[in-house]
Design a protein around this motif. Structure first.
Motif, PDB file in Angstrom:
ATOM      1  N   ASP A  95       0.805  -1.264   0.001  1.00  0.00           N
ATOM      2  CA  ASP A  95      -0.177   0.046   0.111  1.00  0.00           C
ATOM      3  C   ASP A  95       0.698   1.084   0.070  1.00  0.00           C
ATOM      4  O   ASP A  95       0.634   2.338  -0.869  1.00  0.00           O
ATOM      5  CB  ASP A  95      -1.068  -0.052   1.137  1.00  0.00           C
ATOM      6  CG  ASP A  95      -1.824   1.087   1.252  1.00  0.00           C
ATOM      7  OD1 ASP A  95      -2.240   1.631   0.235  1.00  0.00           O
ATOM      8  OD2 ASP A  95      -2.268   1.506   2.412  1.00  0.00           O
ATOM      9  N   GLN A  99       0.954   3.880  -2.909  1.00  0.00           N
ATOM     10  CA  GLN A  99       0.816   5.248  -2.511  1.00  0.00           C
ATOM     11  C   GLN A  99       1.636   6.441  -3.055  1.00  0.00           C
ATOM     12  O   GLN A  99       1.467   7.390  -3.525  1.00  0.00           O
ATOM     13  CB  GLN A  99       0.275   5.688  -0.937  1.00  0.00           C
ATOM     14  CG  GLN A  99      -0.824   4.893  -0.520  1.00  0.00           C
ATOM     15  CD  GLN A  99      -1.146   5.279   0.895  1.00  0.00           C
ATOM     16  OE1 GLN A  99      -0.352   6.083   1.638  1.00  0.00           O
ATOM     17  NE2 GLN A  99      -2.039   4.475   1.282  1.00  0.00           N
ATOM     18  N   GLY A 117      -2.893   1.914  -2.494  1.00  0.00           N
ATOM     19  CA  GLY A 117      -2.203   2.818  -3.245  1.00  0.00           C
ATOM     20  C   GLY A 117      -3.251   4.132  -3.252  1.00  0.00           C
ATOM     21  O   GLY A 117      -3.940   4.491  -2.401  1.00  0.00           O
TER      22      GLY A 117
END
Length: 187
Positions: A95, A99, A117
């Motif tokens: 994640d 991101q 993300g």
């Protein structure tokens, strides 16, 4: 129902790795090349489900160089998603990597999806939630459950979700002779 060539191909991440751990950018680039070769060897396939079975852990740099780069490369062309991942720490690393690069990446745990993300804007969140509950759909299906929205507004929401990489779409000819899109969830 999706044609056979659009069914998701299962790809084992562990089979592309030298060990059950993925660490650093150089290791990530090596595995990226292997994943890329696998996907390019399946030009008829639209979706790829990357399985984490047998993968113990990966760091943010590895996730960035493999999964996020692969997803970014095929954004709007092919769907890349993660399956068989239950480790919260690994999920957080992926994640964070997604991101950082501003790329949406779908993770599936059973029948439940999680967007890693890039997150959808509040204006399209309801449309995405609806789309993720189906394998494929047309805008008219969402219009039936969101009667307060115009078809033009709904079409724009799904177009935005496609352009940002949250959904895939296929162009078809409508009965009227115009263009019609079928949207597909990634996974």
């Amino acid at each position: 129902m999706l044609p056979m060539n659009e069914m998701a191909v299962l790809l084992s991440l562990r089979d592309q790795m030298d060990s059950d751990e993925g660490w650093g950018r150089s290791d990530g680039r090596l595995v990226y090349a292997r994943l890329l070769n696998f996907i390019e060897a399946h030009p008829e396939s639209l979706m790829f489900r990357i399985s984490f079975k047998g993968v113990r852990r990966i760091d943010i740099s590895f996730a960035s160089e493999t999964l996020v780069e692969l997803t970014a490369r095929y954004l709007t062309q092919r769907g890349i998603c993660i399956v068989d991942l239950t480790d919260v720490d690994v999920l957080e690393n992926i994640d964070a990597a997604a991101q950082r690069k501003g790329v949406p990446l779908m993770a599936w745990v059973g029948n439940e999806s999680k967007v890693l993300g890039l997150k959808p804007s509040a204006g399209v969140e309801q449309a995405l939630k609806f789309a993720l509950s189906k394998r494929e759909l047309r805008t008219a299906e969402f219009a039936a459950v969101a009667p307060s929205l115009s078809m033009a507004n709904i079409s724009m929401k799904f177009k935005q979700l496609f352009e940002q990489g949250f959904l895939l779409r296929r162009e078809e000819t409508a009965e009227s002779g115009g263009k019609e899109y079928t949207y597909m969830r990634v996974g």
